[in-house]
Design a protein around this motif. Sequence first.
Motif, PDB file in Angstrom:
ATOM      1  N   ARG A 182      24.406  -0.117  19.226  1.00 34.62           N
ATOM      2  CA  ARG A 182      23.767   1.142  18.816  1.00 34.62           C
ATOM      3  C   ARG A 182      24.810   2.228  18.573  1.00 34.62           C
ATOM      4  O   ARG A 182      24.759   2.961  17.590  1.00 34.62           O
TER       5      ARG A 182
ATOM      6  N   ASN B 126      16.444   0.407  11.914  1.00 36.03           N
ATOM      7  CA  ASN B 126      16.013   1.767  11.605  1.00 36.03           C
ATOM      8  C   ASN B 126      14.535   1.803  11.256  1.00 36.03           C
ATOM      9  O   ASN B 126      13.869   2.806  11.447  1.00 36.03           O
ATOM     10  N   GLU B 127      14.061   0.704  10.705  1.00 38.99           N
ATOM     11  CA  GLU B 127      12.630   0.594  10.410  1.00 38.99           C
ATOM     12  C   GLU B 127      12.195  -0.854  10.625  1.00 38.99           C
ATOM     13  O   GLU B 127      13.027  -1.758  10.722  1.00 38.99           O
TER      14      GLU B 127
ATOM     15  N   ASP C 114      13.533  -4.019   8.956  1.00 44.18           N
ATOM     16  CA  ASP C 114      14.899  -4.475   9.268  1.00 44.18           C
ATOM     17  C   ASP C 114      14.893  -5.735  10.126  1.00 44.18           C
ATOM     18  O   ASP C 114      15.905  -6.420  10.236  1.00 44.18           O
TER      19      ASP C 114
ATOM     20  N   GLY D  56      25.134   3.183  14.769  1.00 44.81           N
ATOM     21  CA  GLY D  56      24.359   4.410  14.571  1.00 44.81           C
ATOM     22  C   GLY D  56      22.898   4.148  14.237  1.00 44.81           C
ATOM     23  O   GLY D  56      22.210   5.034  13.737  1.00 44.81           O
ATOM     24  N   CYS D  57      22.428   2.938  14.534  1.00 46.39           N
ATOM     25  CA  CYS D  57      21.019   2.615  14.243  1.00 46.39           C
ATOM     26  C   CYS D  57      20.095   3.378  15.202  1.00 46.39           C
ATOM     27  O   CYS D  57      20.531   3.849  16.251  1.00 46.39           O
ATOM     28  N   ARG D  58      18.813   3.478  14.802  1.00 41.66           N
ATOM     29  CA  ARG D  58      17.842   4.173  15.667  1.00 41.66           C
ATOM     30  C   ARG D  58      17.664   3.440  16.978  1.00 41.66           C
ATOM     31  O   ARG D  58      17.698   4.024  18.052  1.00 41.66           O
ATOM     32  N   LYS D  59      17.420   2.151  16.860  1.00 40.54           N
ATOM     33  CA  LYS D  59      17.230   1.325  18.052  1.00 40.54           C
ATOM     34  C   LYS D  59      17.799  -0.064  17.792  1.00 40.54           C
ATOM     35  O   LYS D  59      18.000  -0.440  16.633  1.00 40.54           O
TER      36      LYS D  59
END
Length: 132
Positions: A72, A100-101, A104, A76-79
């Motif tokens: 992470r 990120n969504e 993915d 830099g991904c969201r989760k």
Amino acid sequence: MASVFSRIIAGEIPSYKIAEDDRFYAFLDINPLAEGHTLVVPKCEVDYIFDLDDRTLGDMMLFAKKVAAAIRRETGCRKVASIVLGLEVPHAHIHLIPMNEERDVDFSREKLQLTPERFASIAERLREAVEI
Ligand code: AMP
């Protein structure tokens, strides 16, 4: 016959290693959905993850947590998605996938084609970032 992952752990098959301790091993998935897609496996060879003894299963998740933190931070991904399939390789493993969504982590999507140099550079970055 040893599973492909046991052979990786034994060093008989090369891998892009991210982290290792005495019981677990993490390395890049060779058919990644995203850069940084990593597999966490126990060194003991058990097919179905829920057949692992409770302590190994719990500690495997804690090991994966440390690897996920590095993924992470570095991507830099969201989760980081943690997914268990295990239909292809009969050796328990957790997929850690930068996300990120939702799309993915759609395994029916075409996988990334990365050069060996790119795999090596991602692995090096994650290896340096992970704190086991
Ligand atoms: P599954 O058992 O359905 O969770 O899928 C097994 C995963 O292992 C797939 O995503 C493969 O790309 C990955 N895989 C299989 N062989 C290797 C290998 N030698 N190195 C890295 N990843 C692998």
